[in-house]
Design a protein around this motif. Structure first.
Motif, PDB file in Angstrom:
ATOM      1  N   ASN A 138      41.854  52.995  -8.200  1.00 23.58           N
ATOM      2  CA  ASN A 138      42.662  53.670  -9.067  1.00 23.58           C
ATOM      3  C   ASN A 138      44.055  53.087  -8.887  1.00 23.58           C
ATOM      4  N   GLY A 139      44.542  52.977  -7.658  1.00 19.63           N
ATOM      5  CA  GLY A 139      45.858  52.380  -7.508  1.00 19.63           C
ATOM      6  C   GLY A 139      46.090  50.997  -8.025  1.00 19.63           C
ATOM      7  N   GLN A 140      44.973  50.102  -8.229  1.00 18.82           N
ATOM      8  CA  GLN A 140      45.229  48.760  -8.772  1.00 18.82           C
ATOM      9  C   GLN A 140      45.394  48.984 -10.238  1.00 18.82           C
ATOM     10  N   MET A 141      44.419  50.030 -10.756  1.00 20.70           N
ATOM     11  CA  MET A 141      44.547  50.248 -11.998  1.00 20.70           C
ATOM     12  C   MET A 141      46.056  50.928 -12.661  1.00 20.70           C
ATOM     13  N   SER A 142      46.414  51.743 -11.809  1.00 25.60           N
ATOM     14  CA  SER A 142      47.655  52.477 -12.270  1.00 25.60           C
ATOM     15  C   SER A 142      48.756  51.344 -12.275  1.00 25.60           C
ATOM     16  N   THR A 143      48.774  50.368 -11.247  1.00 25.48           N
ATOM     17  CA  THR A 143      49.864  49.519 -10.829  1.00 25.48           C
ATOM     18  C   THR A 143      49.910  48.459 -12.123  1.00 25.48           C
ATOM     19  N   SER A 144      48.591  47.968 -12.496  1.00 27.20           N
ATOM     20  CA  SER A 144      48.575  47.187 -13.763  1.00 27.20           C
ATOM     21  C   SER A 144      49.063  47.819 -14.960  1.00 27.20           C
ATOM     22  N   VAL A 145      48.735  49.057 -15.040  1.00 22.71           N
ATOM     23  CA  VAL A 145      49.186  49.768 -16.316  1.00 22.71           C
ATOM     24  C   VAL A 145      50.666  50.013 -16.386  1.00 22.71           C
ATOM     25  N   SER A 146      51.126  50.076 -15.191  1.00 20.67           N
ATOM     26  CA  SER A 146      52.761  50.422 -15.164  1.00 20.67           C
ATOM     27  C   SER A 146      53.194  48.922 -15.305  1.00 20.67           C
ATOM     28  N   SER A 147      52.761  48.038 -15.089  1.00 16.44           N
ATOM     29  CA  SER A 147      53.533  46.708 -15.196  1.00 16.44           C
ATOM     30  C   SER A 147      53.446  46.572 -16.629  1.00 16.44           C
ATOM     31  N   TRP A 148      52.249  46.896 -17.410  1.00 15.41           N
ATOM     32  CA  TRP A 148      51.996  46.782 -18.914  1.00 15.41           C
ATOM     33  C   TRP A 148      53.133  47.382 -19.693  1.00 15.41           C
ATOM     34  N   PHE A 149      53.101  48.999 -19.297  1.00 17.63           N
ATOM     35  CA  PHE A 149      53.574  49.791 -20.202  1.00 17.63           C
ATOM     36  C   PHE A 149      54.960  50.486 -19.387  1.00 17.63           C
ATOM     37  N   GLY A 150      55.344  49.918 -18.231  1.00 14.52           N
ATOM     38  CA  GLY A 150      56.559  50.623 -17.546  1.00 14.52           C
ATOM     39  C   GLY A 150      57.760  50.055 -18.576  1.00 14.52           C
ATOM     40  N   PRO A 151      58.914  50.535 -17.869  1.00 17.94           N
ATOM     41  CA  PRO A 151      60.102  50.298 -18.251  1.00 17.94           C
ATOM     42  C   PRO A 151      60.410  48.395 -18.155  1.00 17.94           C
ATOM     43  N   GLN A 152      60.729  47.955 -19.117  1.00 19.50           N
ATOM     44  CA  GLN A 152      61.093  46.549 -19.180  1.00 19.50           C
ATOM     45  C   GLN A 152      62.507  46.344 -18.903  1.00 19.50           C
ATOM     46  N   GLY A 153      62.753  45.191 -18.082  1.00 17.99           N
ATOM     47  CA  GLY A 153      64.237  44.856 -17.882  1.00 17.99           C
ATOM     48  C   GLY A 153      64.619  43.852 -18.894  1.00 17.99           C
ATOM     49  N   LYS A 154      65.815  43.932 -19.264  1.00 19.55           N
ATOM     50  CA  LYS A 154      66.285  43.079 -20.477  1.00 19.55           C
ATOM     51  C   LYS A 154      67.108  42.023 -19.937  1.00 19.55           C
TER      52      LYS A 154
END
Length: 154
Positions: A138-154
């Motif tokens: 579950n931790g690995q999945m949430s980390t990868s989902v966060s990296s996909w859909f999390g805040p993007q730095g510009k």
């Protein structure tokens, strides 16, 4: 004008619904194209047949056409469909009956064996680390989902 266009406008030409210019264009094409001339003759023949049928005249044009007395096949067809459906159902029931277990309670025995095996595996600690593994996944999945859909730095 090409043959496809002439054939498309042929019914309107036969009915006299075209403008004089379009009618002349089609007539000139038909005079120079044997395939379209043959098509025009067939179309005129079909139009004449259709007019006679609509007027209620037979092919000779003497008597009115009485609709033929066709037998009512509905009952026979429905009876045949029902017999086919009943045969299909009987075959399905026989195949289902042949797959059923003869000993009553066999399915309960399977449930009992499954419960017993689960209890034994719990006693030996086989599932001891299962909760930790699920948490890790579950931790690995949430980390990868966060990296996909999390805040993007510009």
């Amino acid at each position: 004008m090409n043959c496809a266009t002439v054939k498309e406008w042929m019914p309107h030409y036969i009915d006299g619904q075209l403008s004089p210019e379009a009618e002349q264009t089609i007539r000139l094409h038909v005079e120079s194209c044997p395939g379209c001339a043959e098509w025009l003759e067939e179309a005129r023949g079909l139009a004449a047949l259709w007019s006679e049928m609509e007027a209620g005249l037979d092919i000779i044009g003497q008597d009115t056409v009485n609709p033929p007395d066709f037998p009512d096949l509905t009952a026979d067809v429905m009876a045949q469909i029902n017999s086919l459906e009943n045969g299909r159902r009987e075959r399905a029931i026989k195949s289902t009956m042949s797959r059923r277990r003869t000993a009553p309670g066999t399915s309960w025995m399977h449930y009992g064996v499954a419960v017993g095996l689960t209890f034994i595996l719990l006693q030996f600690g086989v599932f001891e680390h299962l909760a930790y593994g699920i948490t890790e996944i579950n931790g690995q999945m949430s980390t990868s989902v966060s990296s996909w859909f999390g805040p993007q730095g510009k």
